[in-house]
Scaffold this motif. Structure first.
Motif, PDB file in Angstrom:
ATOM      1  N   VAL A   1       0.861  -1.179   0.000  1.00 34.87           N
ATOM      2  CA  VAL A   1       0.000   0.000   0.000  1.00 34.87           C
ATOM      3  C   VAL A   1       0.902   1.235   0.000  1.00 34.87           C
ATOM      4  O   VAL A   1       1.766   1.379   0.860  1.00 34.87           O
ATOM      5  CB  VAL A   1      -0.941   0.008   1.228  1.00 34.87           C
ATOM      6  N   ALA A   2       0.695   2.113  -0.979  1.00 33.70           N
ATOM      7  CA  ALA A   2       1.547   3.290  -1.161  1.00 33.70           C
ATOM      8  C   ALA A   2       1.124   4.436  -0.253  1.00 33.70           C
ATOM      9  O   ALA A   2      -0.014   4.494   0.229  1.00 33.70           O
ATOM     10  CB  ALA A   2       1.484   3.741  -2.615  1.00 33.70           C
ATOM     11  N   ALA A   3       2.050   5.358  -0.052  1.00 32.46           N
ATOM     12  CA  ALA A   3       1.780   6.569   0.724  1.00 32.46           C
ATOM     13  C   ALA A   3       0.583   7.307   0.145  1.00 32.46           C
ATOM     14  O   ALA A   3       0.451   7.435  -1.065  1.00 32.46           O
ATOM     15  CB  ALA A   3       3.003   7.479   0.715  1.00 32.46           C
ATOM     16  N   GLY A   4      -0.302   7.752   1.023  1.00 28.67           N
ATOM     17  CA  GLY A   4      -1.484   8.488   0.601  1.00 28.67           C
ATOM     18  C   GLY A   4      -2.675   7.614   0.279  1.00 28.67           C
ATOM     19  O   GLY A   4      -3.766   8.119   0.044  1.00 28.67           O
ATOM     20  N   ASP A   5      -2.484   6.304   0.264  1.00 27.76           N
ATOM     21  CA  ASP A   5      -3.593   5.385   0.005  1.00 27.76           C
ATOM     22  C   ASP A   5      -4.238   4.968   1.324  1.00 27.76           C
ATOM     23  O   ASP A   5      -3.635   5.089   2.390  1.00 27.76           O
ATOM     24  CB  ASP A   5      -3.121   4.137  -0.733  1.00 27.76           C
ATOM     25  N   ALA A   6      -5.451   4.460   1.222  1.00 24.09           N
ATOM     26  CA  ALA A   6      -6.174   3.966   2.388  1.00 24.09           C
ATOM     27  C   ALA A   6      -6.728   2.583   2.072  1.00 24.09           C
ATOM     28  O   ALA A   6      -6.977   2.254   0.917  1.00 24.09           O
ATOM     29  CB  ALA A   6      -7.304   4.910   2.765  1.00 24.09           C
ATOM     30  N   VAL A   7      -6.880   1.778   3.111  1.00 24.74           N
ATOM     31  CA  VAL A   7      -7.472   0.448   2.970  1.00 24.74           C
ATOM     32  C   VAL A   7      -8.539   0.278   4.050  1.00 24.74           C
ATOM     33  O   VAL A   7      -8.494   0.929   5.098  1.00 24.74           O
ATOM     34  CB  VAL A   7      -6.419  -0.675   3.097  1.00 24.74           C
ATOM     35  N   GLU A   8      -9.491  -0.571   3.767  1.00 21.60           N
ATOM     36  CA  GLU A   8     -10.488  -0.933   4.764  1.00 21.60           C
ATOM     37  C   GLU A   8     -10.753  -2.420   4.628  1.00 21.60           C
ATOM     38  O   GLU A   8     -10.670  -2.981   3.544  1.00 21.60           O
ATOM     39  CB  GLU A   8     -11.776  -0.129   4.590  1.00 21.60           C
TER      40      GLU A   8
END
Length: 81
Positions: A38-45
């Motif tokens: 997961v890259a910087a600035g991304d979000a996961v749920e």
């Protein structure tokens, strides 16, 4: 904040709830058998009833902002159910 640890095994946890994570840096995320970078600035749920864990593949320090729903807030890091 998590220092780089590309060789450190990732321990997975299971608990009731739902997690939302905003990534500052780069994160290695395991959800069940799936592995994501997961890259910087991304979000996961994700549903926390699925085994999950994360680590820092480096080379920079990883910062994460984690939000939990009420069920997720009842668990602390290092506690599994």
């Amino acid at each position: 904040m998590h220092p780089p640890a590309p060789e450190k095994p990732i321990r997975q946890w299971v608990h009731p709830g739902w997690d939302w994570i905003y990534v500052i840096g780069q994160m290695r995320l395991l959800i069940g058998e799936e592995e994501l970078i997961v890259a910087a600035g991304d979000a996961v749920e994700f549903d926390t009833r699925v085994p999950h864990g994360f680590g820092n593949p480096g080379p920079e320090v990883l910062e994460v902002l984690c939000l939990f729903n009420p069920d997720g807030a009842k668990c602390t890091a290092g506690q599994s159910r």
